[in-house]
Scaffold this active site. Structure first.
Site, PDB file in Angstrom:
ATOM      1  CG  HIS A  23       5.311  -5.276  -4.540  1.00 23.63           C
ATOM      2  ND1 HIS A  23       5.442  -4.304  -5.274  1.00 23.63           N
ATOM      3  CD2 HIS A  23       4.728  -4.638  -3.225  1.00 23.63           C
ATOM      4  CE1 HIS A  23       4.853  -3.278  -4.788  1.00 23.63           C
ATOM      5  NE2 HIS A  23       4.345  -3.340  -3.424  1.00 23.63           N
ATOM      6  CG  HIS A  84      -0.594   2.693   3.088  1.00 20.34           C
ATOM      7  ND1 HIS A  84      -1.604   2.160   2.303  1.00 20.34           N
ATOM      8  CD2 HIS A  84       0.463   2.573   2.160  1.00 20.34           C
ATOM      9  CE1 HIS A  84      -1.275   1.729   1.170  1.00 20.34           C
ATOM     10  NE2 HIS A  84      -0.118   1.829   1.149  1.00 20.34           N
ATOM     11  CD  GLU A  86       1.463  -1.802  -0.421  1.00 17.24           C
ATOM     12  OE1 GLU A  86       1.343  -0.649  -0.809  1.00 17.24           O
ATOM     13  OE2 GLU A  86       2.002  -2.590  -1.342  1.00 17.24           O
ATOM     14  CG  ASP A  88       5.077  -1.134   2.363  1.00 14.86           C
ATOM     15  OD1 ASP A  88       3.849  -1.419   2.288  1.00 14.86           O
ATOM     16  OD2 ASP A  88       5.742  -0.244   1.677  1.00 14.86           O
ATOM     17  CG  HIS A 151      -0.368   3.109  -3.587  1.00 17.76           C
ATOM     18  ND1 HIS A 151      -0.542   1.763  -4.075  1.00 17.76           N
ATOM     19  CD2 HIS A 151      -0.044   3.126  -2.547  1.00 17.76           C
ATOM     20  CE1 HIS A 151       0.525   1.020  -3.228  1.00 17.76           C
ATOM     21  NE2 HIS A 151       0.838   1.934  -2.421  1.00 17.76           N
ATOM     22  CG  ASP A 170       3.039   4.280   0.156  1.00 22.02           C
ATOM     23  OD1 ASP A 170       4.324   4.047   0.822  1.00 22.02           O
ATOM     24  OD2 ASP A 170       2.495   3.324  -0.275  1.00 22.02           O
ATOM     25  CE1 TYR A 198       7.656   4.049  -3.257  1.00 20.29           C
ATOM     26  CE2 TYR A 198       5.760   5.774  -3.427  1.00 20.29           C
ATOM     27  CZ  TYR A 198       6.229   4.561  -2.846  1.00 20.29           C
ATOM     28  OH  TYR A 198       5.338   3.965  -2.006  1.00 20.29           O
ATOM     29  CG  HIS A 229       8.677   3.804   1.034  1.00 21.15           C
ATOM     30  ND1 HIS A 229       9.065   2.528   1.679  1.00 21.15           N
ATOM     31  CD2 HIS A 229       7.387   3.712   0.712  1.00 21.15           C
ATOM     32  CE1 HIS A 229       7.849   1.779   1.619  1.00 21.15           C
ATOM     33  NE2 HIS A 229       7.050   2.344   0.941  1.00 21.15           N
TER      34      HIS A 229
END
Ligand code: FEO
Length: 413
Positions: A23, A84, A86, A88, A151, A170, A198, A229
């Protein structure tokens, strides 16, 4: 392939070697979506992967559970912890729950609400947890720490205190595909550079939230951090924690970054003169073409610099598209505490250097003065002024530097 973090604790995620744009994030080294499986009297999966990689995740889970010969785990999955929401990391939730319909989703209240806005969760079993809650799996337990705005609002960490192991989603992550799964199996500079990149692109807008989360670790004994990640920290735990504190508190290196765009080489000549002036002993000076370099890498270079010069010519009464994009991107990330200057050439009207000046001042950076400008071509006097400005930036960078480490040499720019 599954990797063992501890006895009966496995990495079961997906290594995405091919992705080059996450993204908008320039994932030049690919990335990983880390999921972890804990086998005990009850089994727990920590996070999932992008939806398109669900089959790999399910295969990895089955491979681990298939190894089980004990009596207490029957091949099922008891808990699915979502740190999280999100996509991914949550993207394969539906697929995992279809394969393991008995599993209970464990998350905080905000995450449950966020998941309900992404998925049809009507049939999902939830166990909502809050700060400090503990879930016993048998010999080990899961402890939860709410980390809002690092985040996303619902972000959470999960700790296995018996193993001194933290699943940090993250935070502490790196967009980096690799065969090895541990930090000490990869070149240190690369791991820290990707961690810095990152932070600079994902977490930089939320320094207070990062520091509040780091403070939660003060009473914990942690000797491994497994992010969502990149590689797992087992040798560099103290170093990455110290780096995060530096990054979140705004400690900067004695580093000057000169960003430029150019049409007919005038602004480039000014940039090179500024770089020349800034290249002083003890100062790391970097020249970066804004048009040839991704926003991701620019943000990473700016992040740990104490001084930044940004220049572009006037185009259509404004900045060039590359300069406008950089200013817009930095406005969102809000890097703070820089000494700065604007510069650039113009033909018959203002717009480029002046807009850069306004954009940098809007970040709250300490501007060296009005923009340094050249009409069409920089004269010898203008270039001398650029070199002098570069020297002043180097002095300002040294004055501001507080010992933070420069992880990226700027090679390749
Ligand atoms: Fe890796 Fe915020 O997702």
């Amino acid at each position: 392939m599954n990797i063992t973090l501890r006895p009966d604790i496995f990495w079961v995620g997906y290594v995405d070697w091919s992705i080059r744009d996450f993204h908008g994030y320039d994932t030049a080294c690919g990335t990983t979506y880390n999921a972890y499986l804990l086998r005990d009297e009850r089994t727990a999966l920590i996070d999932t992967v992008k939806q398109e990689h669900a089959d790999t995740l399910l295969g990895n889970i089955a491979a681990v559970l298939g190894q089980q010969t004990g009596q207490s785990v029957s091949g099922g999955l008891d808990y699915l912890v979502v740190n999280h929401a999100e996509l991914d990391h949550s993207g394969a939730l539906s697929e995992v729950l279809r394969a393991y319909p008995g599993a209970t989703v464990v998350c905080d209240a905000k995450c449950r609400a966020a998941l309900a806005e992404h998925f049809d969760t009507a049939a999902w079993k939830f166990q909502v947890v809050k700060e400090g809650d503990r879930l016993c799996l048998g010999r080990r337990s899961l402890e939860f720490y709410e980390t809002p705005m690092v985040h996303w609002p619902e972000s959470m960490w999960t700790c296995v205190p018996e193993e001194r192991l933290l699943f940090s989603m993250d935070v502490f992550g790196q967009h980096m595909a690799s065969g090895p799964r541990f930090d000490d199996e990869m070149p240190r500079e690369q791991v820290f550079d990707e961690a810095k990149t990152y932070f600079a692109n994902i977490l930089l807008p939320y320094p207070k939230a990062v520091l509040m989360s780091l403070d939660k670790l003060r009473g914990l004994e942690i000797d491994a951090i497994a992010p969502s990640h990149g590689v797992i920290w087992r040798s560099g735990v103290a170093e990455i924690l110290a780096a995060y504190r530096d990054w979140a508190t705004g400690r900067r290196a004695a580093k000057v970054v000169v960003l430029y765009d150019t049409m007919w080489e005038s602004t480039r000549a000014m940039a090179e003169a500024i770089l020349d002036g800034a290249s002083q002993p003890g100062v790391h000076a970097v020249l970066i073409s804004m048009r040839a370099t991704s926003l991701t890498r620019i943000a990473a270079e700016v992040h740990d610099a104490a001084a930044v010069a940004v220049g572009c010519p006037t185009l259509n009464r404004g900045p060039t598209p590359a300069a406008a994009a950089v200013l817009s991107y930095l406005r969102g990330l809000k890097p703070s505490g820089k000494a700065a200057m604007a510069f650039g050439s113009y033909g018959w009207g203002p717009g480029g250097p002046e807009t850069v000046q306004e954009g940098l001042a809007a970040l709250g950076w300490e501007m060296a003065g009005p923009p340094l400008r050249a009409k069409y071509r920089p004269t010898a006097d203008v270039l001398a002024a650029c070199r002098a400005a570069g020297r002043r930036l180097a002095e300002a960078a040294q004055a501001k530097a507080a010992g933070a480490t420069v992880f990226c040499s700027g090679i390749g720019y």
